[in-house]
Design an enzyme around this catalytic site. Structure first.
Site, PDB file in Angstrom:
ATOM      1  NE  ARG A   1      -5.547   2.710  10.603  1.00 47.87           N
ATOM      2  CZ  ARG A   1      -4.784   3.160   9.617  1.00 47.87           C
ATOM      3  NH1 ARG A   1      -3.509   2.912   9.608  1.00 47.87           N
ATOM      4  NH2 ARG A   1      -5.302   3.861   8.617  1.00 47.87           N
TER       5      ARG A   1
ATOM      6  CB  THR B   1       1.188  12.541   6.990  1.00 51.64           C
ATOM      7  OG1 THR B   1       0.184  11.855   7.729  1.00 51.64           O
ATOM      8  CG2 THR B   1       0.897  12.474   5.514  1.00 51.64           C
TER       9      THR B   1
ATOM     10  NE  ARG C   1      -1.317   2.659   2.789  1.00 48.83           N
ATOM     11  CZ  ARG C   1      -0.844   3.814   3.234  1.00 48.83           C
ATOM     12  NH1 ARG C   1      -0.695   4.854   2.426  1.00 48.83           N
ATOM     13  NH2 ARG C   1      -0.475   3.957   4.499  1.00 48.83           N
ATOM     14  CD  GLU C   2       3.508   5.358   2.800  1.00 46.51           C
ATOM     15  OE1 GLU C   2       2.585   5.619   3.595  1.00 46.51           O
ATOM     16  OE2 GLU C   2       4.004   6.222   2.043  1.00 46.51           O
TER      17      GLU C   2
ATOM     18  CG  HIS D   1       2.021   5.585   8.602  1.00 46.73           C
ATOM     19  ND1 HIS D   1       1.969   4.477   7.777  1.00 46.73           N
ATOM     20  CD2 HIS D   1       2.319   6.635   7.789  1.00 46.73           C
ATOM     21  CE1 HIS D   1       2.215   4.842   6.523  1.00 46.73           C
ATOM     22  NE2 HIS D   1       2.445   6.148   6.503  1.00 46.73           N
TER      23      HIS D   1
ATOM     24  CG  HIS E   1      36.797  -0.158  13.523  1.00 49.88           C
ATOM     25  ND1 HIS E   1      35.456   0.033  13.712  1.00 49.88           N
ATOM     26  CD2 HIS E   1      37.370   1.059  13.715  1.00 49.88           C
ATOM     27  CE1 HIS E   1      35.226   1.298  14.009  1.00 49.88           C
ATOM     28  NE2 HIS E   1      36.374   1.949  14.016  1.00 49.88           N
TER      29      HIS E   1
ATOM     30  CG  HIS F   1      -4.742   2.745   3.821  1.00 53.87           C
ATOM     31  ND1 HIS F   1      -4.628   3.883   3.057  1.00 53.87           N
ATOM     32  CD2 HIS F   1      -4.398   3.103   5.081  1.00 53.87           C
ATOM     33  CE1 HIS F   1      -4.222   4.882   3.819  1.00 53.87           C
ATOM     34  NE2 HIS F   1      -4.074   4.435   5.047  1.00 53.87           N
TER      35      HIS F   1
ATOM     36  CG  HIS G   1       5.839   9.329   5.698  1.00 51.89           C
ATOM     37  ND1 HIS G   1       6.090   8.992   4.397  1.00 51.89           N
ATOM     38  CD2 HIS G   1       4.591   8.901   5.978  1.00 51.89           C
ATOM     39  CE1 HIS G   1       5.015   8.395   3.894  1.00 51.89           C
ATOM     40  NE2 HIS G   1       4.090   8.330   4.827  1.00 51.89           N
TER      41      HIS G   1
HETATM   42  C1  HCA Z   1      -0.751   9.208   2.916  1.00 52.86           C
HETATM   43  C2  HCA Z   1      -1.516   8.465   3.945  1.00 52.86           C
HETATM   44  C3  HCA Z   1      -0.701   7.826   5.006  1.00 52.86           C
HETATM   45  C4  HCA Z   1      -1.669   7.091   5.888  1.00 52.86           C
HETATM   46  C5  HCA Z   1      -1.158   6.528   7.151  1.00 52.86           C
HETATM   47  C6  HCA Z   1      -2.178   5.798   7.959  1.00 52.86           C
HETATM   48  C7  HCA Z   1       0.085   8.898   5.826  1.00 52.86           C
HETATM   49  O1  HCA Z   1      -0.307   8.610   1.932  1.00 52.86           O
HETATM   50  O2  HCA Z   1      -0.629  10.405   3.074  1.00 52.86           O
HETATM   51  O3  HCA Z   1      -3.183   5.340   7.407  1.00 52.86           O
HETATM   52  O4  HCA Z   1      -1.964   5.659   9.160  1.00 52.86           O
HETATM   53  O5  HCA Z   1       1.297   8.906   5.781  1.00 52.86           O
HETATM   54  O6  HCA Z   1      -0.594   9.699   6.473  1.00 52.86           O
HETATM   55  O7  HCA Z   1       0.244   6.934   4.463  1.00 52.86           O
HETATM   56 CU    CU Z   2       2.260   7.301   4.752  1.00 50.24          CU
END
Ligand code: HCA
Ligand code: CU
Length: 375
Positions: free
Chosen positions: A134, A168, A14-15, A195, A291, A74, A197
C-alpha cells in the site's frame, strides 16, 4: 449510495503505539493481536521494524503465530526500510510519504517527481517479493490535489494493491473527504484506504464519507488511540456502519467490542472514555422520565443500536429527580411490588424530593419502593 466494500486495517499496534500512554510489551502485543483476530479484523498494522530493535523482534514474533488477519507493517517510502520490512515475515507493507507543502520540506525535501520515482521503486520492490503493498500520502488533505492525482496514477500503474489517503492532522470535513476520495477513485483502479485523525471530532464521519466515495479500507484502533487524540475508534466505526449498512459488519464479532475496549483500557491504565460509542459505561443507560417511559414501551424509541448485539444490556436509571412514574413502576414490578396509581404518584413525588438533594442509589430506591408496598 451503497458501499460496495469495507475492510478494517487495525493499527492499534502501530498508530496506537503513538498514543501518549502506550508502551506495549511483547506479551501484550500478542494478546491484542489474538483478540483482534478473534474479532475478525481483516488486517493488523504493526510498527516499523526500523523503529527499534524490540519493535522488529515483536513484529517477527507475531509473524510466526497462526492468524486469520493479514499482517502488515508500516514504513517510510524508501528502499532500505522496505527491504527490512519484507524480510520480517509480514504479508504486506504499508509505505507512506509526505506530499503536503507543510510536511515535504521538514520530512524528506523531495519534489513531486522524486516522490513518484521513489514510490515506483519501492512498490516494485515489495511486489517483486510477492507481498501486498500500500502506498499512502501523508497529510493528503493539505496537499495539492493535482500533485496527488499525478502521484497516485503513477503508483497505480506500478501495480500497487492500495493507495492511501491520510488526514494526518484531522482537518478534513466529510465533504472534502468525499470530494478527494471521489477524485482518486476516478483516477486509479486499485483499492483505496483512508486514515482519519480526530482532532476536530470528525474521524468517524470522515471515514463514512470516504467509504461512500469508494474507499475500501479504513484504518481503526481499539478505543481510537493514536497520535494526539487519536483516530477512528473500532467500536464507533462498527456502530456507524451497523446503522447505515449492517451487511458490512455482519462478519465481525461485534459482541467482543466491550471486551476489546476493556482489555486495552486495562493495559493502558485508562478508563474507557464516557463518550465512547457502544462501550462507554453509560452507552445504554436511560435516565430522564420522558426517555424511560418510551424505552420501557419500546426500546427503539431512544435506541438506534441494540445493546444485545454488542453483548451489553440496557438499564433504566430511576433514583434521581428526573425520574418518572413509569420508570419507578417498572422498577417496582421487577421487585415484585404492585403499586396502585395513587401510591405510585406519591412515591414518584418522594423520589423527586429526595433526588433534589442527591441521587438515590439502587438500595435506597428499592427500600423506598418496598416501604410503599407495605404502606
Ligand atoms: C503519522 C503517519 C500517519 C500515516 C497514515 C498512513 C498519518 O503518524 O503521521 O500511513 O496512511 O496520520 O499520516 O499515521
Ligand atoms: Cu496517523
Amino acid at each position: 449510495m451503497s458501499i460496495t466494500a469495507f475492510h478494517i486495517i487495525d493499527s492499534t499496534l502501530r498508530e496506537g503505539e503513538q498514543f501518549a500512554h502506550a508502551h506495549f510489551t511483547p506479551q501484550q502485543k500478542l494478546e491484542i493481536a489474538a483478540a483482534l483476530d478473534e474479532f475478525g479484523a481483516d488486517y493488523l498494522e504493526l510498527t516499523s521494524p526500523v523503529a527499534s530493535p524490540q519493535s522488529e523482534a515483536d513484529l517477527r514474533l507475531i509473524a510466526t503465530r497462526p492468524r486469520r488477519f493479514r499482517l502488515l507493517t508500516h514504513v517510510r517510502c524508501n528502499l532500505d526500510d522496505a527491504r527490512l520490512a519484507i524480510d520480517t515475515g509480514v504479508d504486506g507493507v504499508d509505505v507512506l510519504i509526505a506530499t503536503s507543502s507543510q510536511l515535504r520540506p521538514v520530512s524528506h525535501g523531495l519534489s513531486v517527481d522524486e516522490i513518484i520515482a521513489t514510490g515506483i521503486a519501492v512498490v516494485t520492490e515489495i511486489r517483486g517479493r510477492g507481498l501486498q503493498v500500500r502506498f499512502s500520502t501523508e497529510d493528503s488533505f493539505r496537499s495539492d490535489p493535482d500533485d496527488l492525482v499525478r502521484v497516485y496514477r503513477a503508483i497505480d500503474r506500478a501495480g500497487v494493491d492500495r493507495v492511501g489517503l491520510a488526514d494526518t492532522v484531522g482537518v478534513a470535513t466529510p465533504r472534502q473527504v468525499h470530494e478527494l476520495v471521489s477524485l482518486v477513485r476516478a483516477n486509479v483502479a486499485c483499492d483505496i484506504e483512508f486514515h482519519a485523525h480526530d482532532d476536530t471530532g470528525c474521524a468517524v464521519a470522515n471515514a463514512l464519507a470516504a467509504l461512500e466515495a469508494g474507499a475500501t479500507h479504513i484504518d481503526t484502533t481499539i478505543l481510537g488511540i493514536g497520535e494526539r487524540n487519536g483516530i477512528v475508534p473500532l467500536s464507533a466505526m462498527m456502530a456507524r456502519l451497523l446503522t447505515v449498512q449492517p451487511d458490512l459488519v455482519e462478519r465481525y464479532r461485534l459482541d467482543m467490542l466491550p471486551e476489546l475496549d476493556g482489555m486495552l483500557a486495562a493495559i493502558l491504565g485508562v478508563d474507557i472514555p464516557f463518550t465512547a460509542a457502544v462501550t462507554a459505561p453509560n452507552a445504554f443507560h436511560h435516565k430522564a422520565g420522558m426517555h424511560t417511559k418510551a424505552v420501557i414501551a419500546d426500546p427503539s424509541a431512544y435506541e438506534v443500536l441494540d445493546p444485545a448485539r454488542f453483548g451489553r444490556q440496557r438499564s433504566i436509571l430511576t433514583g434521581h429527580r428526573l425520574s418518572g412514574r413509569h420508570a419507578i413502576r417498572h422498577r417496582a414490578t421487577t421487585l415484585g411490588v404492585e403499586l396502585d396509581d395513587t401510591h405510585l404518584r406519591s412515591l414518584t413525588a418522594e423520589v423527586k424530593r429526595l433526588g433534589d438533594r442527591a441521587p438515590l442509589d439502587n438500595d435506597q430506591l428499592d427500600a423506598l419502593i418496598r416501604g410503599w408496598a407495605t404502606a
